[in-house]
Design an enzyme around this catalytic site. Structure first.
Site, PDB file in Angstrom:
ATOM      1  CD  GLU A   1      61.547  -9.826   0.200  1.00  0.00           C
ATOM      2  OE1 GLU A   1      62.547  -9.161  -0.160  1.00  0.00           O
ATOM      3  OE2 GLU A   1      61.555 -10.621   1.155  1.00  0.00           O
TER       4      GLU A   1
ATOM      5  CB  SER B   1      60.182 -12.209 -12.003  1.00  0.00           C
ATOM      6  OG  SER B   1      58.976 -11.768 -12.552  1.00  0.00           O
TER       7      SER B   1
ATOM      8  CD1 TRP C   1      51.567  -5.217  -5.443  1.00  0.00           C
ATOM      9  CD2 TRP C   1      53.557  -6.232  -5.606  1.00  0.00           C
ATOM     10  NE1 TRP C   1      52.472  -4.314  -5.931  1.00  0.00           N
ATOM     11  CE2 TRP C   1      53.693  -4.916  -6.049  1.00  0.00           C
ATOM     12  CE3 TRP C   1      54.670  -7.072  -5.620  1.00  0.00           C
ATOM     13  CZ2 TRP C   1      54.898  -4.405  -6.493  1.00  0.00           C
ATOM     14  CZ3 TRP C   1      55.869  -6.564  -6.073  1.00  0.00           C
ATOM     15  CH2 TRP C   1      55.973  -5.257  -6.493  1.00  0.00           C
TER      16      TRP C   1
ATOM     17  NE  ARG D   1      23.350  -4.140 -30.458  1.00  0.00           N
ATOM     18  CZ  ARG D   1      22.866  -2.920 -30.369  1.00  0.00           C
ATOM     19  NH1 ARG D   1      21.745  -2.703 -29.707  1.00  0.00           N
ATOM     20  NH2 ARG D   1      23.498  -1.928 -30.915  1.00  0.00           N
TER      21      ARG D   1
ATOM     22  CD  GLU E   1      49.405 -18.627  -7.409  1.00  0.00           C
ATOM     23  OE1 GLU E   1      49.626 -19.771  -7.831  1.00  0.00           O
ATOM     24  OE2 GLU E   1      48.603 -18.379  -6.495  1.00  0.00           O
TER      25      GLU E   1
HETATM   26  N1  CAA Z   1      60.016 -27.808  -7.280  1.00  0.00           N
HETATM   27  C1  CAA Z   1      61.045 -28.000  -6.451  1.00  0.00           C
HETATM   28  N2  CAA Z   1      62.196 -27.306  -6.497  1.00  0.00           N
HETATM   29  C2  CAA Z   1      62.288 -26.376  -7.452  1.00  0.00           C
HETATM   30  C3  CAA Z   1      61.247 -26.110  -8.368  1.00  0.00           C
HETATM   31  C4  CAA Z   1      60.070 -26.892  -8.258  1.00  0.00           C
HETATM   32  N3  CAA Z   1      59.021 -26.723  -9.071  1.00  0.00           N
HETATM   33  N4  CAA Z   1      61.648 -25.114  -9.191  1.00  0.00           N
HETATM   34  C5  CAA Z   1      62.887 -24.766  -8.808  1.00  0.00           C
HETATM   35  N5  CAA Z   1      63.269 -25.526  -7.755  1.00  0.00           N
HETATM   36  C6  CAA Z   1      64.534 -25.509  -7.036  1.00  0.00           C
HETATM   37  C7  CAA Z   1      65.695 -25.832  -7.990  1.00  0.00           C
HETATM   38  O1  CAA Z   1      65.894 -27.220  -8.075  1.00  0.00           O
HETATM   39  C8  CAA Z   1      66.861 -25.154  -7.268  1.00  0.00           C
HETATM   40  O2  CAA Z   1      67.303 -25.948  -6.185  1.00  0.00           O
HETATM   41  P1  CAA Z   1      68.829 -26.460  -6.055  1.00  0.00           P
HETATM   42  O3  CAA Z   1      69.712 -25.308  -6.371  1.00  0.00           O
HETATM   43  O4  CAA Z   1      68.952 -26.936  -4.649  1.00  0.00           O
HETATM   44  O5  CAA Z   1      68.953 -27.543  -7.055  1.00  0.00           O
HETATM   45  C9  CAA Z   1      66.214 -23.943  -6.638  1.00  0.00           C
HETATM   46  O6  CAA Z   1      64.810 -24.198  -6.556  1.00  0.00           O
HETATM   47  C10 CAA Z   1      66.444 -22.674  -7.417  1.00  0.00           C
HETATM   48  O7  CAA Z   1      65.938 -22.876  -8.705  1.00  0.00           O
HETATM   49  P2  CAA Z   1      66.457 -22.024  -9.922  1.00  0.00           P
HETATM   50  O8  CAA Z   1      67.950 -22.043  -9.998  1.00  0.00           O
HETATM   51  O9  CAA Z   1      65.699 -22.529 -11.112  1.00  0.00           O
HETATM   52  O10 CAA Z   1      65.990 -20.556  -9.508  1.00  0.00           O
HETATM   53  P3  CAA Z   1      65.987 -19.241 -10.370  1.00  0.00           P
HETATM   54  O11 CAA Z   1      66.216 -18.128  -9.451  1.00  0.00           O
HETATM   55  O12 CAA Z   1      66.867 -19.373 -11.568  1.00  0.00           O
HETATM   56  O13 CAA Z   1      64.486 -19.072 -10.968  1.00  0.00           O
HETATM   57  C11 CAA Z   1      62.156 -19.070 -11.095  1.00  0.00           C
HETATM   58  C12 CAA Z   1      63.434 -19.753 -10.642  1.00  0.00           C
HETATM   59  C13 CAA Z   1      61.358 -20.109 -11.843  1.00  0.00           C
HETATM   60  C14 CAA Z   1      62.362 -17.882 -12.034  1.00  0.00           C
HETATM   61  C15 CAA Z   1      61.492 -18.635  -9.782  1.00  0.00           C
HETATM   62  O14 CAA Z   1      62.222 -17.601  -9.168  1.00  0.00           O
HETATM   63  C16 CAA Z   1      60.065 -18.221  -9.929  1.00  0.00           C
HETATM   64  O15 CAA Z   1      59.167 -19.069 -10.026  1.00  0.00           O
HETATM   65  N6  CAA Z   1      59.779 -16.882  -9.906  1.00  0.00           N
HETATM   66  C17 CAA Z   1      58.410 -16.386  -9.922  1.00  0.00           C
HETATM   67  C18 CAA Z   1      57.914 -16.235  -8.520  1.00  0.00           C
HETATM   68  C19 CAA Z   1      56.430 -16.233  -8.444  1.00  0.00           C
HETATM   69  O16 CAA Z   1      55.741 -17.045  -9.052  1.00  0.00           O
HETATM   70  N7  CAA Z   1      55.897 -15.331  -7.627  1.00  0.00           N
HETATM   71  C20 CAA Z   1      54.511 -15.310  -7.366  1.00  0.00           C
HETATM   72  C21 CAA Z   1      54.241 -14.781  -5.997  1.00  0.00           C
HETATM   73  S1  CAA Z   1      52.958 -15.596  -5.146  1.00  0.00           S
HETATM   74  C22 CAA Z   1      51.517 -15.022  -5.787  1.00  0.00           C
HETATM   75  O17 CAA Z   1      51.464 -14.337  -6.771  1.00  0.00           O
HETATM   76  C23 CAA Z   1      50.296 -15.479  -5.075  1.00  0.00           C
HETATM   77  C24 CAA Z   1      49.122 -14.598  -5.313  1.00  0.00           C
HETATM   78  O18 CAA Z   1      49.029 -13.502  -4.834  1.00  0.00           O
HETATM   79  C25 CAA Z   1      47.989 -15.097  -6.072  1.00  0.00           C
END
Ligand code: CAA
Length: 379
Positions: A127, A132, A156, A268, A363
């Site tokens: 959004e 992140s 995006w 080259r 990602e």
């Molecule tokens: N599998 C399952 N559950 C997971 C997990 C995983 N791999 N990683 C985290 N969780 C769960 C945690 O267990 C937690 O659950 P509970 O509270 O119930 O135990 C919950 O998710 C929250 O986790 P965190 O407290 O770790 O969350 P956070 O806010 O501190 O941060 C983060 C997590 C890793 C920074 C995450 O926000 C993240 O990955 N951010 C990046 C987002 C991203 O990759 N965006 C890409 C957009 S899509 C894209 O780019 C596609 C494209 O166009 C090509």
């Protein structure tokens, strides 16, 4: 440890290489320059089984393993990273997520079209103020009994204008924070759903990226994936697998830039000999080859972990972190080896350098991968 690929994996790799070399080279510069979506190429990729590689044949997929997917992603990314990001989002985020967590009805409704390339999927998490920091979702999905009322904006979004099916992450219960988030299947054409203009990007210009706007979109309850509040975990799960695909994309960009550099350096001449005979170039080629082999091993390790039903969050993040840096470093050096020719479009490496950058951003940025890795190490 068995480093040998199976006959089936080698056949997939060969088929992807042949397709990429024969069908993607021609037109890749033009598609990049004019931001032309590779519609015909994606259709063929669907026919060849590259759009739903890991999905069970029951739903029209190839029933292949993640290692095969990584091999195919590398070959296609060597030539056209725009095609491979479309493929990666469709395979890793949309098809995999739907097959793993969707209801039987959802799978039967969407997977055959998605796996055959007749329709394309998109994953909408980011959004304007939640990139992140993915838990800070502002898009809301208000529970109205038999439907959700969806409001908000996504940014995006890969496959934004061309997709027919969107997995949209939205907040239903803000007081529950990330445990109040849901993922809804939104179809193109639903009333109140609009897409913004295509972004004018630095790289992967053939793929289409845009904003999505939802204004009072009524999404039936049966379009929710998983239990109420499962959305954030769903997103984290699919992204963990998605990172393996993007790592393989980065690996492919690096290999593509390296192969062109190796060839060019033998052709080259400078100071009376092919430039490959100068140590300055040999050192660059040696660094490229070493990093690419290391990136490939990390990609295959994470794919193997996923196929073996072991935890792959850390190995996938490591693969993406290292492969994306390798893509960037290799592509920059490829331009350097090509000298002035590297700076013009006909030699491809300037496009590869521009394409490489996004692999360190989407990602999850490289910094996010380090957060994921360090949490796994420290827990
Ligand atoms: N599998 C399952 N559950 C997971 C997990 C995983 N791999 N990683 C985290 N969780 C769960 C945690 O267990 C937690 O659950 P509970 O509270 O119930 O135990 C919950 O998710 C929250 O986790 P965190 O407290 O770790 O969350 P956070 O806010 O501190 O941060 C983060 C997590 C890793 C920074 C995450 O926000 C993240 O990955 N951010 C990046 C987002 C991203 O990759 N965006 C890409 C957009 S899509 C894209 O780019 C596609 C494209 O166009 C090509």
């Amino acid at each position: 440890m068995d480093f040998q690929l199976t006959e089936e994996q080698l056949a997939v790799q060969a088929a992807a290489r042949e397709f990429a070399q024969n069908e993607l080279w021609a037109g890749v510069i033009e598609r990049d320059e004019h931001q032309k979506f590779p519609a015909e190429q994606i259709k063929k990729m669907g026919e060849l089984g590259f759009m739903g590689m890991m999905v069970s044949p029951e739903y029209g997929g190839g029933g292949m393993d993640t290692v095969s997917y990584v091999l195919a992603m590398e070959e296609i990314s060597k030539v056209d990273a725009s095609c491979s990001v479309i493929m990666s989002v469709n395979n890793s985020l949309v098809c995999w997520g739907l097959e793993k967590y969707g209801t039987e009805e959802q799978k039967r409704k969407y997977l055959p079209g998605l796996t055959s390339g007749q329709i394309i999927g998109a994953f909408a998490l980011s959004e304007p103020e939640a990139g992140s920091d993915a838990t800070s979702q502002r898009t809301t999905a208000e529970d109205k009994g038999d439907y959700y009322l969806l409001n908000g904006t996504k940014n995006w979004i890969t496959n934004g204008t061309t997709a027919s099916v969107y997995l949209v992450v939205a907040q239903t219960n803000p007081e529950l924070k990330h445990r109040g988030i849901n993922v809804l299947i939104v179809e193109k054409g639903m009333e109140g759903f609009q897409t913004g203009p295509k972004e004018n990007k630095l790289g992967i210009r053939g793929s289409d990226t845009c904003s999505l706007m939802f204004t009072d979109v009524k999404v039936p309850k049966e379009n929710r994936i998983g239990e109420d509040g499962f959305g954030f975990k769903f997103a984290m799960q699919v992204l963990a697998g998605g990172r393996i695909g993007i790592a393989a994309q980065a690996l492919g960009i690096a290999s593509g830039a390296y192969e062109l550099s190796l060839k060019y350096s033998k052709e080259r001449k400078a100071f009376g000999v092919p430039i490959s005979q100068h140590q300055a170039i040999q050192f660059k080629l040696a660094d490229m080859a070493t990093n690419i082999d290391a990136a490939r091993l990390l990609c295959l390790q994470s794919a193997h972990d996923k196929d073996a039903h072991q935890d792959y969050a850390k190995s996938g993040a490591m693969a993406k972190l290292f492969a994306s840096k390798t893509a960037m470093d290799t592509a920059v050096e490829a331009v350097q080896i090509h000298g002035g020719y590297g700076f013009v479009k006909e030699y491809h490496v300037e496009r590869m350098m521009r394409d490489a950058k996004i692999t360190q951003i989407y990602e999850g940025t490289s910094e996010i991968q380090k957060i994921v890795i360090s949490r796994e190490i420290l827990k």
